[in-house]
Design an enzyme around this catalytic site. Sequence first.
Site, PDB file in Angstrom:
ATOM      1  N   GLY A 154       0.854  -1.189   0.000  1.00  0.00           N
ATOM      2  CA  GLY A 154       0.000   0.000   0.000  1.00  0.00           C
ATOM      3  C   GLY A 154       0.886   1.234   0.000  1.00  0.00           C
ATOM      4  N   ILE A 156       2.429   2.873   2.409  1.00  0.00           N
ATOM      5  CA  ILE A 156       3.666   2.771   3.199  1.00  0.00           C
ATOM      6  C   ILE A 156       4.593   1.700   2.616  1.00  0.00           C
ATOM      7  CG2 ILE A 156       4.607   2.225   5.502  1.00  0.00           C
ATOM      8  CD1 ILE A 156       2.028   3.567   6.657  1.00  0.00           C
ATOM      9  N   ARG A 177      -3.884  -8.481  -1.373  1.00  0.00           N
ATOM     10  CA  ARG A 177      -5.133  -8.916  -1.979  1.00  0.00           C
ATOM     11  C   ARG A 177      -5.122  -8.789  -3.507  1.00  0.00           C
ATOM     12  NH1 ARG A 177      -9.311  -5.526   1.120  1.00  0.00           N
ATOM     13  NH2 ARG A 177      -7.474  -4.212   1.015  1.00  0.00           N
ATOM     14  N   ARG A 236       0.800  -3.602  12.503  1.00  0.00           N
ATOM     15  CA  ARG A 236       0.128  -3.793  13.787  1.00  0.00           C
ATOM     16  C   ARG A 236       0.646  -5.083  14.414  1.00  0.00           C
ATOM     17  NH1 ARG A 236      -1.024   0.864  13.594  1.00  0.00           N
ATOM     18  NH2 ARG A 236      -3.092   1.800  13.636  1.00  0.00           N
ATOM     19  N   HIS A 284       6.436   1.692  18.845  1.00  0.00           N
ATOM     20  CA  HIS A 284       5.458   2.200  17.866  1.00  0.00           C
ATOM     21  C   HIS A 284       5.722   3.679  17.551  1.00  0.00           C
ATOM     22  CE1 HIS A 284       1.032   1.732  16.336  1.00  0.00           C
ATOM     23  NE2 HIS A 284       1.732   2.536  15.566  1.00  0.00           N
ATOM     24  N   ILE A 285       6.852   3.924  16.904  1.00  0.00           N
ATOM     25  CA  ILE A 285       7.251   5.309  16.624  1.00  0.00           C
ATOM     26  C   ILE A 285       7.344   5.582  15.117  1.00  0.00           C
ATOM     27  CG2 ILE A 285       8.383   5.847  18.818  1.00  0.00           C
ATOM     28  CD1 ILE A 285      11.079   4.996  17.544  1.00  0.00           C
ATOM     29  N   GLY A 286       6.649   4.770  14.321  1.00  0.00           N
ATOM     30  CA  GLY A 286       6.707   4.933  12.865  1.00  0.00           C
ATOM     31  C   GLY A 286       6.422   6.356  12.402  1.00  0.00           C
TER      32      GLY A 286
HETATM   33  C1  8YV Z   1      -0.343   6.258  15.457  1.00  0.00           C
HETATM   34  C2  8YV Z   1      -0.387   4.601  13.679  1.00  0.00           C
HETATM   35  O1  8YV Z   1      -1.376   7.028  14.971  1.00  0.00           O
HETATM   36  O2  8YV Z   1      -1.311   6.013  12.053  1.00  0.00           O
HETATM   37  C3  8YV Z   1      -1.322   4.902  12.571  1.00  0.00           C
HETATM   38  O3  8YV Z   1      -2.111   4.005  12.212  1.00  0.00           O
HETATM   39  O4  8YV Z   1      -0.331   3.502  14.122  1.00  0.00           O
HETATM   40  C4  8YV Z   1       0.440   5.675  14.309  1.00  0.00           C
HETATM   41  O5  8YV Z   1       0.816   6.648  13.412  1.00  0.00           O
HETATM   42  C5  8YV Z   1       0.507   7.094  16.347  1.00  0.00           C
HETATM   43  O6  8YV Z   1       1.320   6.228  17.021  1.00  0.00           O
HETATM   44  C6  8YV Z   1      -0.306   7.918  17.314  1.00  0.00           C
HETATM   45  O7  8YV Z   1      -0.910   7.123  18.279  1.00  0.00           O
END
Ligand code: 8YV
Length: 319
Positions: A154, A156, A177, A236, A284-286
């Site tokens: 997708g 990303i 898919r 996730r 979770h710092i993407g």
């Molecule tokens: C979170 C994310 O939003 O956009 C998403 O789906 O998982 C992250 O960018 C961010 O960690 C804020 O909670």
Amino acid sequence: MKVFVTKRLPQEGLEILTASGVCEVSMCDSDDTLTKAELLKRVDGVDGILCVPYDIIDSAVLDAAGPNLKMISCFSVGFDHLDLVEIKKRGIRVGHTPDILTDATAELTIALLLATSRRIPEGVEMVKKGEHGGSLWMCGYGLTGSTVGIIGLGRIGFAIAQRLMPFGVKRLLYSGRTVKAQAAEVNGEFVPLDTLASDSDFVIVTCPLTPETQGMCDKAFFSKMKNTAVFINSSRGAVVNQEDLYEVLSSGKIAAAGLDVTSPEPLPTNHPLLTLTNCVVLPHIGSATFSTRGAMAVLAARNLLAGLQGTHMPSELSF
Ligand code: 8YV
């Protein structure tokens, strides 16, 4: 109208809401995730909710909010925390923040891949301990000439593929898919998931969490991977069966894993994955660059206001 913001929001987003004159803002002035009980209490009677992926918006929350609720604005691109069936039934609109976080998340994924494959956190610890070794000491795996498999090409996934090209990757596989027309730009080959697992030196997960992808990377999947392969997840945590991942990492059936996402978040500090030197776990710092989080806050605020006023939303989720 009343809105509830579940977590401290970057200033630029908050200002848009407070200056709008459209709504009265109540914000949980904390960086901690709300407990379910608190969330249920704080949404009582609101017209809009601005939430983060840690807030599970299910029928209990929708009931607690009551009939005024017309808008849910996600401070995220992901929306797996929402019960969309219940939300649709009640005619509530949803906004989210795609595109603006693509580059930051792709950059972080590349950083995590290199940190994992070249053992950077481990190397930093070695220096602190004053350790130094022989010619194969601290060796890892390089991208040059490798095969990379991306699960979910997708926005990303594609941005990651673009960034990988200058590293001299030989083959870029992807599964998902559907075949993506854009894949041609990165010489992407659409393959079944099994082929992606067996042929890749690096597997990168960027697909959304859905009932189909939940637990998809399990024992059967990992057993098809090469024992020299590196596994990266920036989508996730629940896409991965973490017990199975621990097993293949600790027994050397795959080389290493880098996870920006886990289940749960934060991962308990006594979690077995954190005992492994071949597993790099990030919190979770993407999307965590100052500018990206600021832009997400602005977009989430604009989405929220549009939803409250019944006007065109900059980034509405269609479902
Ligand atoms: C979170 C994310 O939003 O956009 C998403 O789906 O998982 C992250 O960018 C961010 O960690 C804020 O909670």
